[in-house]
Write an enzyme that holds these catalytic residues in place. Structure first.
Site, PDB file in Angstrom:
ATOM      1  CD  GLU A  33      -1.748  -2.787   9.764  1.00  0.00           C
ATOM      2  OE1 GLU A  33      -2.651  -2.570   9.690  1.00  0.00           O
ATOM      3  OE2 GLU A  33      -1.003  -1.835   9.863  1.00  0.00           O
ATOM      4  CB  CYS A  64       7.388  11.528 -10.928  1.00  0.00           C
ATOM      5  SG  CYS A  64       5.916  10.990 -10.165  1.00  0.00           S
ATOM      6  CB  CYS A  84       2.736   7.294  -9.731  1.00  0.00           C
ATOM      7  SG  CYS A  84       3.224   8.646 -10.958  1.00  0.00           S
ATOM      8  CD  GLU A  91      -3.774   5.339  11.823  1.00  0.00           C
ATOM      9  OE1 GLU A  91      -3.090   4.774  12.289  1.00  0.00           O
ATOM     10  OE2 GLU A  91      -4.296   5.588  10.474  1.00  0.00           O
ATOM     11  CB  CYS A 111       6.813   8.144  -7.752  1.00  0.00           C
ATOM     12  SG  CYS A 111       6.671   7.030  -9.295  1.00  0.00           S
ATOM     13  CB  CYS A 120       7.419   6.848 -12.992  1.00  0.00           C
ATOM     14  SG  CYS A 120       6.060   7.973 -12.920  1.00  0.00           S
ATOM     15  CG  ASN A 179      -3.891   5.803   6.103  1.00  0.00           C
ATOM     16  OD1 ASN A 179      -4.698   6.311   6.959  1.00  0.00           O
ATOM     17  ND2 ASN A 179      -2.849   5.008   6.058  1.00  0.00           N
ATOM     18  CD  GLU A 180      -0.002   6.614   8.677  1.00  0.00           C
ATOM     19  OE1 GLU A 180       0.560   5.530   8.491  1.00  0.00           O
ATOM     20  OE2 GLU A 180      -0.011   6.667  10.101  1.00  0.00           O
ATOM     21  NE  ARG A 226      -0.203   0.404   5.065  1.00  0.00           N
ATOM     22  CZ  ARG A 226      -0.553   0.794   6.147  1.00  0.00           C
ATOM     23  NH1 ARG A 226      -1.833   0.962   6.107  1.00  0.00           N
ATOM     24  NH2 ARG A 226       0.177   0.688   7.258  1.00  0.00           N
TER      25      ARG A 226
HETATM   26  C1  GLA Z   1      -0.772   3.516  10.439  1.00  0.00           C
HETATM   27  C2  GLA Z   1      -1.445   3.345   9.128  1.00  0.00           C
HETATM   28  C3  GLA Z   1      -2.855   2.247   9.895  1.00  0.00           C
HETATM   29  C4  GLA Z   1      -2.401   1.109  10.494  1.00  0.00           C
HETATM   30  C5  GLA Z   1      -1.384   1.788  11.647  1.00  0.00           C
HETATM   31  C6  GLA Z   1      -0.715   0.571  12.656  1.00  0.00           C
HETATM   32  O1  GLA Z   1      -0.606   4.679  11.239  1.00  0.00           O
HETATM   33  O2  GLA Z   1      -2.224   4.383   8.923  1.00  0.00           O
HETATM   34  O3  GLA Z   1      -3.432   1.854   8.559  1.00  0.00           O
HETATM   35  O4  GLA Z   1      -1.289   0.448   9.667  1.00  0.00           O
HETATM   36  O5  GLA Z   1      -0.380   2.677  11.264  1.00  0.00           O
HETATM   37  O6  GLA Z   1      -0.003   1.147  13.652  1.00  0.00           O
HETATM   38 ZN    ZN Z   2       5.588   8.564 -10.601  1.00  0.00          ZN
END
Ligand code: GLA
Ligand code: ZN
Length: 684
Positions: free
Chosen positions: A365, A164, A119, A317, A159, A161, A153-154, A115
């Site tokens: 996880e 880029c 790109c 989180e 990249c 390529c 997410n985060e 995950r």
């Molecule tokens: C990150 C991710 C989550 C999960 C947690 C586990 O913060 O955003 O999807 O993988 O870590 O601690």
């Molecule tokens: Zn790229």
């Protein structure tokens, strides 16, 4: 920009929830909803990695499972934080459109899996993301349960390529206009690196160039900007269809030392979100430092992220127990979950959200802490600790939206300067420690519960009595002008070694230390000595001997008063710490790096000289943190014991304990180990 605030009247409690992993067991959702209610959970964050469940084949959409989540959560009066799924993508997409995946720095094109590896430039990926985001906004935009967009997410990573690379060249064209300017900025005459055409410029990598500082820094800036451009593409349809729904994306921190995430410029990014949120995973109970030191480090990140927008943030989180990816995954000691959660609230969080609500059954996880474990029970220690926090947050309802009590002292951090210093080939890589040095300064104030704000270079300095600006290696002329005006007008500044060395292009300032800094500090920096770890210099202050380590700058005073001198070496008896009167204000300069004992002696003296009032502060034993938020005529005081032993603190006025529901008189009170109390009192 339109102000979009979170429409909540209580704290958010809940977190990441992945019902798509349980579609074959519908009874699980029903059971989870009952358990959530029991644990006072009012918020679920869904959809982070759900693309394969939402669009199992191209154009074949399945929203029923998500509809159900909305139905169930709305039925219990809860909130949904809806994530866009771009953090991971379905296998069909990676197969059909390989360009959506990254190329690494060695030129390897990634294959499907993992995950956070897309790109940021790929027009196909951007179109796919905009399309799914549009469908989500159309379907759920009007749902009463929808509280907030959680974009991707985060974000992080880069990249290499061809797309880029071309985008980087365009970004450079826009920044410099001409190749002549770029060649000057990067000093490319060195090693025959001069560029004749834009498309000769290759992103830094182990197989191309990694030694051209200007290129390296601009690549970091580009990666950060390109991530924000990708984010802007994501939020286009969300803004168009749901103009009133606020948007966030979850920021990170490096957990071992609690450093801000190094890959993105959050100072810039924060301006593009409605509310800052971050994922907080401290290594509590480790074998290298006390929980109090860890708490200080967490506090500093909270403090910095609060001041990115000067408003409450969200903890998106955190773990109810342990994670699965620290070097050692310790369980939280009894009391620690409540204490560590309320710490976040005390420092400006309006939520305690977890990863994860229900523990996955398989994949990487599966053993990460969760509110609902594999036992599915409400009887275990973790579930009960979470339930306690849920109950606390209900008692603390008056605190939500309250602002942090502003400090009169600021510590300045600059991400771009961190990048530049990190990359500079000089000094010692292992001892640069920019953020850690700020932590050393922050610790002095945290340990004494003196309010201090960690701010960016955007801050309004006039709000502060004192500004601490250590190791500001890459310093813009604009910042020097701002600092100069601040001191001239009566402010106090503390500066240090390794400051004001290069400009925003990473080119060295010519003609000696920059003139505005010479004026402010009343001295000139002549050279900087880098010490090996076992080598020390020292000084005497208040009849006590202090050690200097790592960096000793040799300075020549030009009007500054020498407070202490070096004791050794060819610069023995030259100034090591100085004070200068400039305009209406005062500046202090630490030419060398001292330890905690030195910083204590230094700040004890400076606070007295500057006249910073610490009399009215809540006094408490070592390891007890006091943090305050305020709202209207109410003051909320959190007293938190990060030690295992019982501790004492002193209330200055009659206060109501919101958790215990009782009124305490002024005077000494006791807190058990890992205990926490929250008081409401009237603001004076
Ligand atoms: C990150 C991710 C989550 C999960 C947690 C586990 O913060 O955003 O999807 O993988 O870590 O601690
Ligand atoms: Zn790229």
């Amino acid at each position: 920009m339109t102000e979009r605030v979170l429409s909540i009247d209580g704290f958010l409690h809940g977190g990441d929830y992945n019902p798509e992993q349980w579609q074959a067991m519908p009874e699980i959702l029903e059971r989870d909803i009952a358990l959530m209610q029991e644990a006072h959970i009012n918020t679920v964050t869904v959809g982070m990695f759900s693309w394969a469940a939402l669009e199992p084949q191209e154009g074949d959409y399945h929203f029923e499972w998500l509809d159900q989540v909305f139905d169930r959560i709305e039925a219990i009066g809860g909130h949904v934080i809806l994530a866009t799924p771009s953090g991971a993508r379905p296998a069909w997409m990676a197969k059909k459109y390989p360009e959506v995946l990254r190329t690494d720095e060695y030129g390897h094109h990634l294959e499907f899996g993992e995950r956070h590896n897309h790109c940021f430039t790929s027009p196909i990926y951007r179109a796919k993301v905009a399309q799914i985001n549009r469908l989500l906004a159309e379907r759920y935009g009007q749902r009463q349960g929808l509280l907030l967009w959680h974009v991707s997410n985060e974000y992080g990573g880069e990249c290499h390529c061809a797309l880029c690379r071309a985008a980087f060249q365009d970004w450079l064209k826009a920044r410099y206009g001409t190749l002549g300017k770029l060649n000057t900025a990067w000093n490319t005459a060195f090693w025959s690196h001069t560029y004749d055409t834009w498309n000769e410029i290759i992103p830094p990598s182990p197989t191309s160039d990694s030694t051209l500082n200007g290129l390296n820094l601009d690549w970091r800036r580009f990666v950060s900007d390109q991530t924000m451009a990708f984010y802007q593409n994501e939020i286009g349809p969300l803004r168009a269809i749901t103009p009133d729904v606020p948007i966030t994306t979850n920021f990170m921190a490096d957990t071992a030392n609690m450093l801000p995430f190094h890959g993105l410029d959050y100072q810039k990014f924060a301006k593009q979100v409605d509310v800052v949120s971050w994922d907080c995973y401290p290594q509590w109970h480790n074998d290298q430092e006390s929980d109090a030191v860890m708490a200080m480090k967490v506090s500093m990140i909270n403090n910095y992220y609060y001041h990115l927008k000067n408003q409450p943030f969200l903890i998106m989180e955190s773990t109810p127990s342990q994670v699965n990816w620290h070097p050692f995954n310790r369980a939280k000691r009894p009391g620690m979950h409540e204490l560590s959660s309320l710490q976040l609230v005390s420092e400006g969080a309006d939520s305690v959200l977890y990863f994860q609500l229900r523990q996955s059954r398989g994949a990487s996880e599966q053993f990460h802490g969760a509110v609902i474990g594999h036992d599915g029970s409400d009887q275990n220690r973790v579930f009960q600790a979470v339930t306690k926090v849920g109950a606390d947050l209900q008692q603390l309802q008056p605190v939500v939206h309250a602002s942090k009590v502003p400090g009169r002292i600021a510590i300045v951090y600059n991400q771009e300067s961190n990048w530049a210093l990190d990359d500079a080939k000089d000094f010692a890589q292992s001892t640069k420690r920019y953020w850690q040095t700020l932590q050393d300064h922050y610790a002095y104030f945290w340990m004494r519960n003196i309010p201090v704000d960690v701010v960016t270079t955007d801050a309004d300095l006039n709000a502060y009595q004192m500004v601490i600006d250590p190791m500001h290696y890459m310093m813009s002329e604009a910042w020097m002008t701002k600092l100069k005006a601040y001191v001239q007008g009566g402010g106090t500044v503390v500066g240090t070694y390794l400051s004001g060395i290069v400009d925003k292009r990473t080119l060295a300032y010519l003609g000696g230390w920059p003139k505005p800094l010479q004026d402010i500090y009343g001295l000139k920096v002549l050279e900087t000595d880098t010490l090996y770890p076992k080598q020390k210099n020292g000084t005497v202050l208040n009849d006590q001997l202090f050690v200097f380590k790592d960096y000793c700058a040799v300075v020549k005073d030009q009007g500054a008063t020498t407070l202490v001198q070096y004791t050794k070496d060819f610069y023995a008896d030259t100034p090591a710490v100085t004070r200068n009167k400039f305009g209406q204000g005062t500046s202090y300069f630490q030419a060398a790096r001292g330890g905690a004992d030195f910083l204590t002696a230094f700040y004890d003296r400076v606070l007295a000289e500057v006249g910073i009032d610490t009399e009215h502060l809540v006094k408490a034993d070592q390891g007890v943190s006091v943090q305050q938020r305020q709202s209207g005529d109410k003051l909320f005081t959190f007293v938190m014991n990060f030690t295992q032993a019982e501790a004492t603190y002193q209330l200055q006025q009659t206060s109501t304990d919101l958790l215990g529901q009782k009124t305490l008189p002024p005077g000494d009170h006791r807190l058990p180990g890992y205990g926490v109390a929250v008081f409401q009192s009237d603001r004076k």
